[in-house]
Design an enzyme around this catalytic site. Sequence first.
Site, PDB file in Angstrom:
ATOM      1  N   ASN A 184       0.827  -1.140   0.000  1.00  0.00           N
ATOM      2  CA  ASN A 184       0.087  -0.136   0.085  1.00  0.00           C
ATOM      3  C   ASN A 184       0.668   1.342   0.048  1.00  0.00           C
ATOM      4  O   ASN A 184       1.911   1.239  -0.003  1.00  0.00           O
ATOM      5  CB  ASN A 184      -0.933   0.004   1.131  1.00  0.00           C
ATOM      6  CG  ASN A 184      -0.206  -0.036   2.561  1.00  0.00           C
ATOM      7  OD1 ASN A 184       0.861   0.328   2.590  1.00  0.00           O
ATOM      8  ND2 ASN A 184      -1.003  -0.355   3.653  1.00  0.00           N
ATOM      9  N   GLY A 221      -6.781   1.598  -1.659  1.00  0.00           N
ATOM     10  CA  GLY A 221      -7.682   1.491  -1.030  1.00  0.00           C
ATOM     11  C   GLY A 221      -9.088   1.789  -2.174  1.00  0.00           C
ATOM     12  O   GLY A 221      -9.144   1.035  -2.977  1.00  0.00           O
ATOM     13  N   GLY A 224      -8.609   1.852  -5.931  1.00  0.00           N
ATOM     14  CA  GLY A 224      -8.436   0.447  -6.654  1.00  0.00           C
ATOM     15  C   GLY A 224      -6.846   0.169  -6.406  1.00  0.00           C
ATOM     16  O   GLY A 224      -6.344   0.097  -5.404  1.00  0.00           O
ATOM     17  N   ASP A 245     -15.590  -1.830   8.147  1.00  0.00           N
ATOM     18  CA  ASP A 245     -14.517  -2.209   8.819  1.00  0.00           C
ATOM     19  C   ASP A 245     -13.389  -2.556   7.811  1.00  0.00           C
ATOM     20  O   ASP A 245     -13.644  -3.605   7.157  1.00  0.00           O
ATOM     21  CB  ASP A 245     -14.714  -3.216   9.889  1.00  0.00           C
ATOM     22  CG  ASP A 245     -13.336  -3.522  10.782  1.00  0.00           C
ATOM     23  OD1 ASP A 245     -12.338  -3.056  10.557  1.00  0.00           O
ATOM     24  OD2 ASP A 245     -13.808  -4.361  11.671  1.00  0.00           O
ATOM     25  N   ASP A 251      -5.155  -8.259   3.548  1.00  0.00           N
ATOM     26  CA  ASP A 251      -4.845  -9.780   3.553  1.00  0.00           C
ATOM     27  C   ASP A 251      -5.834 -10.486   2.691  1.00  0.00           C
ATOM     28  O   ASP A 251      -5.429 -11.539   1.855  1.00  0.00           O
ATOM     29  CB  ASP A 251      -5.073 -10.401   5.047  1.00  0.00           C
ATOM     30  CG  ASP A 251      -4.332  -9.655   6.137  1.00  0.00           C
ATOM     31  OD1 ASP A 251      -3.250  -9.226   5.528  1.00  0.00           O
ATOM     32  OD2 ASP A 251      -4.625  -9.521   7.022  1.00  0.00           O
TER      33      ASP A 251
END
Length: 300
Positions: A184, A221, A224, A245, A251
């Site tokens: 990320n 996020g 994309g 959430d 994961d």
Amino acid sequence: MYDYDLLVVGSANADLVVRVERRPGAGETVLGSDLVVHPGGKGANQAVAAARLGARTALLARVGDDGHGRLLLDAQRAAGVDTVGVLVGGAPTGVALITVDPSGDNSIVVSPGANGRLVPGDVRAAGSLFHAARVVSTQLEIPLETVVEVVRALAPDSRFVLNPSPPRPLPGEVLAACDPLIVNEHEARVILGESCVSDAPEDWARLLLAKGPRSVVVTLGAEGALVATGDGVVPVPSVAVDAVDTTGAGDAFTAALAWRLGRGESLAEAAAYAARVGAAAVTRAGAQESYPTAEEVAAL
């Protein structure tokens, strides 16, 4: 013929979750909800996510001989994960302390516990699992020297997927094996270090690829993801959902992508499917409890 579509080598934690109106700043105390305990840990999460989708999955991990360890083993088996590689003892089960705000964003502190005792010798002792796995996935909630040993244990035709979380500089031997390296924004910046000379995710992808991985995926996020190979950088669209959430969503993305790569899909195709899985996961509370089946992904 491979016995497993995916072997996950990684952490298994008990997630201790408290919901808050806002996450506290330094030196601040806020009141939260009742404590809820969920099975978690990046390795255990990936294994459950893949098994829920229909992948033949095995987990190599270590848990403590305690109630949290039994919770984790029960959750793996209920999802259909082969736990022959899960070792018991050596330290208490790892714990993640998680606060979740009303928008679904979270802050996490991890006490590694038994995860820190998953050592290179455990990897070498599990050689049969590596030779039986089409794809091997890991993260950095276990010792880095253990991740290095995972790379050395790979079967000649297997594929290695790494999500370097929590992020740290990686040795060239590990980077060269990644196909893909999945990061990320925060993880990309840490791994790039001083070479992160741009604020554009497309540039991060190219710079990361230049460090040696065979391919790179940058997750963004709600925006994309980006897929980077020697052929260039390709955007992967997001799926619009109402987030409840985000715990464990990364994961789920990694597990889905690894499984689809093992089925022969291109990296862009696998990432597009993984984006749908991640989107489905954020619509429900918790990590493993939120992971969808293949039928639920198809209906999204």
